[in-house]
Scaffold this active site. Structure first.
Site, mmCIF file in Angstrom:
data_model
loop_
_atom_site.group_PDB
_atom_site.id
_atom_site.type_symbol
_atom_site.label_atom_id
_atom_site.label_comp_id
_atom_site.label_asym_id
_atom_site.label_seq_id
_atom_site.Cartn_x
_atom_site.Cartn_y
_atom_site.Cartn_z
ATOM 1 N N CYS A 1 0.851 -1.189 0.000
ATOM 2 C CA CYS A 1 0.000 0.000 0.000
ATOM 3 C C CYS A 1 0.894 1.250 0.000
ATOM 4 O O CYS A 1 0.756 2.133 0.837
ATOM 5 C CB CYS A 1 -0.926 -0.039 1.213
ATOM 6 N N GLY A 2 1.824 1.263 -0.967
ATOM 7 C CA GLY A 2 2.708 2.424 -1.125
ATOM 8 C C GLY A 2 2.136 3.363 -2.179
ATOM 9 O O GLY A 2 0.921 3.582 -2.244
ATOM 10 N N THR A 3 3.012 3.901 -3.015
ATOM 11 C CA THR A 3 2.586 4.867 -4.033
ATOM 12 C C THR A 3 1.489 4.280 -4.923
ATOM 13 O O THR A 3 0.437 4.893 -5.129
ATOM 14 C CB THR A 3 3.799 5.267 -4.912
ATOM 15 N N VAL A 4 1.731 3.091 -5.461
ATOM 16 C CA VAL A 4 0.758 2.501 -6.390
ATOM 17 C C VAL A 4 -0.406 1.873 -5.624
ATOM 18 O O VAL A 4 -1.582 2.092 -5.953
ATOM 19 C CB VAL A 4 1.444 1.447 -7.302
ATOM 20 N N SER B 1 -1.744 2.478 -2.711
ATOM 21 C CA SER B 1 -2.733 3.396 -2.115
ATOM 22 C C SER B 1 -3.605 4.015 -3.213
ATOM 23 O O SER B 1 -4.812 4.235 -3.008
ATOM 24 C CB SER B 1 -2.042 4.481 -1.279
ATOM 25 N N GLY C 1 6.943 10.726 -6.671
ATOM 26 C CA GLY C 1 6.489 9.326 -6.673
ATOM 27 C C GLY C 1 6.893 8.556 -7.913
ATOM 28 O O GLY C 1 6.384 7.470 -8.164
ATOM 29 N N GLU D 1 11.855 4.510 -8.132
ATOM 30 C CA GLU D 1 11.713 3.244 -7.410
ATOM 31 C C GLU D 1 12.199 3.441 -5.975
ATOM 32 O O GLU D 1 12.898 4.416 -5.669
ATOM 33 C CB GLU D 1 12.558 2.163 -8.090
ATOM 34 N N ASP E 1 15.712 -0.543 -14.115
ATOM 35 C CA ASP E 1 14.262 -0.493 -14.330
ATOM 36 C C ASP E 1 13.954 -0.532 -15.834
ATOM 37 O O ASP E 1 13.102 -1.314 -16.282
ATOM 38 C CB ASP E 1 13.705 0.792 -13.691
ATOM 39 N N LYS F 1 12.079 -3.517 -18.197
ATOM 40 C CA LYS F 1 10.963 -3.229 -19.117
ATOM 41 C C LYS F 1 11.334 -3.647 -20.541
ATOM 42 O O LYS F 1 10.497 -4.179 -21.274
ATOM 43 C CB LYS F 1 10.630 -1.740 -19.060
HETATM 44 N N1 LIG Z 1 5.736 4.220 -8.551
HETATM 45 C C1 LIG Z 1 5.577 4.098 -9.865
HETATM 46 O O1 LIG Z 1 5.476 5.111 -10.598
HETATM 47 C C2 LIG Z 1 5.487 2.767 -10.499
HETATM 48 C C3 LIG Z 1 5.732 1.618 -9.798
HETATM 49 N N2 LIG Z 1 5.649 0.400 -10.417
HETATM 50 C C4 LIG Z 1 5.867 -0.819 -9.679
HETATM 51 O O2 LIG Z 1 4.831 -0.953 -8.713
HETATM 52 C C5 LIG Z 1 5.321 -1.665 -7.593
HETATM 53 C C6 LIG Z 1 5.087 -0.816 -6.337
HETATM 54 O O3 LIG Z 1 5.773 0.392 -6.487
HETATM 55 P P1 LIG Z 1 5.534 1.616 -5.502
HETATM 56 O O4 LIG Z 1 4.130 1.643 -5.052
HETATM 57 O O5 LIG Z 1 6.094 2.796 -6.189
HETATM 58 O O6 LIG Z 1 6.490 1.211 -4.304
HETATM 59 P P2 LIG Z 1 6.398 1.685 -2.778
HETATM 60 O O7 LIG Z 1 7.733 1.435 -2.200
HETATM 61 O O8 LIG Z 1 5.819 3.050 -2.703
HETATM 62 O O9 LIG Z 1 5.318 0.669 -2.174
HETATM 63 C C7 LIG Z 1 5.570 -0.664 -1.901
HETATM 64 C C8 LIG Z 1 4.919 -0.989 -0.582
HETATM 65 O O10 LIG Z 1 4.974 -2.380 -0.367
HETATM 66 C C9 LIG Z 1 5.282 -2.586 1.000
HETATM 67 N N3 LIG Z 1 5.867 -3.918 1.177
HETATM 68 C C10 LIG Z 1 7.113 -4.315 0.842
HETATM 69 N N4 LIG Z 1 7.285 -5.607 1.169
HETATM 70 C C11 LIG Z 1 6.127 -6.020 1.714
HETATM 71 C C12 LIG Z 1 5.680 -7.244 2.242
HETATM 72 N N5 LIG Z 1 6.474 -8.302 2.288
HETATM 73 N N6 LIG Z 1 4.418 -7.326 2.712
HETATM 74 C C13 LIG Z 1 3.615 -6.247 2.668
HETATM 75 N N7 LIG Z 1 3.978 -5.050 2.170
HETATM 76 C C14 LIG Z 1 5.218 -4.946 1.708
HETATM 77 C C15 LIG Z 1 6.229 -1.463 1.357
HETATM 78 O O11 LIG Z 1 6.268 -1.246 2.742
HETATM 79 C C16 LIG Z 1 5.610 -0.293 0.590
HETATM 80 O O12 LIG Z 1 4.651 0.397 1.348
HETATM 81 C C17 LIG Z 1 6.786 -1.962 -7.889
HETATM 82 O O13 LIG Z 1 6.883 -3.234 -8.470
HETATM 83 C C18 LIG Z 1 7.155 -0.896 -8.908
HETATM 84 O O14 LIG Z 1 8.224 -1.266 -9.735
HETATM 85 C C19 LIG Z 1 5.302 0.270 -11.746
HETATM 86 C C20 LIG Z 1 5.038 1.387 -12.488
HETATM 87 C C21 LIG Z 1 5.155 2.719 -11.934
HETATM 88 N N1 LIG Z 2 10.515 4.247 -11.406
HETATM 89 C C1 LIG Z 2 9.789 4.024 -12.608
HETATM 90 C C2 LIG Z 2 8.332 3.914 -12.295
HETATM 91 C C3 LIG Z 2 7.610 3.228 -13.325
HETATM 92 O O1 LIG Z 2 7.866 2.144 -13.738
HETATM 93 C C4 LIG Z 2 10.000 5.206 -13.545
HETATM 94 O O2 LIG Z 2 10.592 6.199 -13.116
HETATM 95 O O3 LIG Z 2 9.602 5.109 -14.708
#
Ligand SMILES: NC(=O)C1=CN([C@@H]2O[C@H](COP(=O)(O)OP(=O)(O)OC[C@H]3O[C@@H](n4cnc5c(N)ncnc54)[C@H](O)[C@@H]3O)[C@@H](O)[C@H]2O)C=CC1
Ligand SMILES: N[C@@H](CC=O)C(=O)O
Ligand code: NA
Length: 438
Positions: free
Chosen positions: A16-19, A21, A190, A193, A204, A208
């Protein structure tokens, strides 16, 4: 006759991080539309987090720290994995498949590391593994490659697929911002990574590129097969030199099918690389600024296609996750599962050394008779043809700016090494590959 089932489809949200939430918010805000589009209500059954106290705005009764128990719970139908990384994401996905649950993921690192095994596990359980969000965030890209272009032959995919590095390079070019300042802004927005070296060092984008190449060429390609250079060595001089020749610097992911190979590669091969490159400012990718992504696809019958949009950030990425969620929910209600990628072509991956590329090189030299000839001889010795040479200044402080024709990358890098050792060359001040020049 029994009444049609109206029980909600229940989703386990992992992370429940950036994506995560943003996914949670959209499921709530669009509940009525999702019900109408899927045919049943879609509800969140539980949310796995590491530290519940960090999520005061989330319904507390949904939070759990036991992700494995959540994915296998009997009342969970579908799993959304947005924790990222390899473990425990892989184990959790496999547990979900074994328990008969489809998974939607945004995790390019895991898919590029172990895609074929994960797809095999999903297929063995008759469930789906969808991950549109993993490449170029909100942009519909993987489904068009997998489905819309399934009757065509894709030749080349070139894209800006990392928002963080595109944001940094755009800021450096437009405002003269320093690297660290631009990275901090990208993190605050946000885009970056959890570990921004994944963005900055090209991991990253390489993940992709592996996913794009696998789908485009029906060939398993993993992140380890991708040649990778990040942007940490891109200097203000490179950016300025690019501007002088009407170019801009972008981190590109390039996936190519090389037809009929060459003596060392008798069949078709694929070349997959991620590196910074100068591209002409007239090239459509040059206009892609900030955290936006854009991907060109060239296919035999379709010709050129361009996909453009937001490649990072919570809401845009959540849009792609929800699109997949609707697709897997519909499949589940239909008692079906979608077709995963096919790897039947099994093409060899061509090493960067044999891949044809073009270079831009700036050299500090003394403007003395014979220097240009000595430099040109070194290019000729490596069988690298020079496209253009420009000399700026004269006397003791001249600069030679050379753009080559295309040659095997190994020949180009051997030429640069030899130039560095040449007494006539005081310094190699900028070396970058060039793409898209005629
Ligand atoms: N932020 C972005 O713009 C994008 C992100 N992604 C992908 O989406 C996924 C999530 O990225 P974000 O939300 O940015 O990362 P984030 O770091 O904001 O959120 C990940 C969350 O998962 C939690 N977490 C980690 N291990 C855990 C576990 N074992 N059990 C429960 N919770 C756990 C963390 O505490 C954190 O709150 C990643 O695979 C990332 O590569 C893909 C496209 C864009
Ligand atoms: N960290 C990545 C997030 C999406 O995949 C980026 O900056 O493009
Ligand atoms: Na996408």
């Amino acid at each position: 006759m029994s009444a049609p089932e109206t029980r909600p489809l229940r989703v386990a949200l992992l992370g429940c991080g950036t994506v995560g939430s943003a996914v949670l918010r959209l499921i709530d805000e669009q509940a009525d539309d999702l019900t109408a589009r899927v045919g049943r209500p879609v509800e969140v059954a539980g949310i796995a987090v590491r530290r519940p106290a960090h999520h005061p705005d989330v319904p507390q009764h949904l939070l759990t720290t036991d992700a494995e128990a959540l994915v296998t719970r009997a009342d969970v139908d579908l799993v959304v994995e947005v924790i990222g990384g390899i473990e425990p994401a892989r184990t959790l996905m496999l547990a979900a498949f074994a328990a008969g649950k489809s998974v939607v993921s945004a995790n390019k690192a895991l898919l590029a590391d172990d895609g074929p095994a994960l797809h095999a596990a999903a297929a063995a359980s008759g469930v789906d593994l969808y991950y549109e969000a993993a490449v170029a965030g909100a942009i519909p890209l993987l489904r068009p490659l997998r489905e819309s272009l399934a009757g065509d032959q894709i030749r080349r995919v070139v894209g800006i697929v990392n928002g963080t590095t595109n944001y940094i390079l755009s800021r450096m070019a437009e405002t003269g911002a320093g690297f660290a300042e631009a990275l901090a802004e990208a993190t605050d927005l946000g885009y970056a990574e959890a570990d921004p070296t994944a963005d900055v060092d090209g991991f990253d984008a390489a993940a992709k590129a592996a996913i794009l190449a696998s789908l485009s060429f029906h060939t398993p390609v993993s992140a380890a097969d991708v040649y990778r250079e990040g942007i940490s060595a891109v200097s203000a001089t490179d950016v300025a030199r690019a501007a002088e020749i009407g170019c801009t610097v972008k981190l590109l992911a390039i996936c190519e099918r090389v037809v009929n190979g060459s003596p060392g590669h008798p069949g078709d091969t694929v070349a997959v690389r991620v590196h910074p490159a100068m591209i002409p400012t007239t090239h459509p990718l040059a206009a892609v600024g900030g955290a936006f992504n854009a991907v060109f696809v060239e296919a035999e019958a379709a010709g050129q296609l361009m996909f453009y949009g937001q490649g990072a950030g919570g809401e845009p990425t959540a849009s792609a996750v929800l699109g997949d969620l609707v697709a897997v929910a519909r499949n589940r209600l239909a008692g079906a599962s979608g077709q995963g990628p096919t790897g039947y072509a099994g093409l060899a991956v061509r090493p960067i050394a044999d891949t044809p590329t073009r270079y831009h090189v700036s050299l500090d030299v003394a403007d003395k008779p014979g220097v240009l000839a000595t430099v040109a001889q070194e290019f000729a010795r490596q069988e690298v043809s020079i496209a253009t040479v420009r000399q700026d200044g004269h006397g003791d402080a001249a600069t030679l700016v050379i753009v080559t024709h295309s040659a095997p990358d190994a020949a180009l890098s051997a030429t640069i090494s030899a130039l560095r050792d040449m007494p006539a060359v005081r310094g190699v001040t900028s070396v970058l590959r060039v793409e898209g020049l005629s």
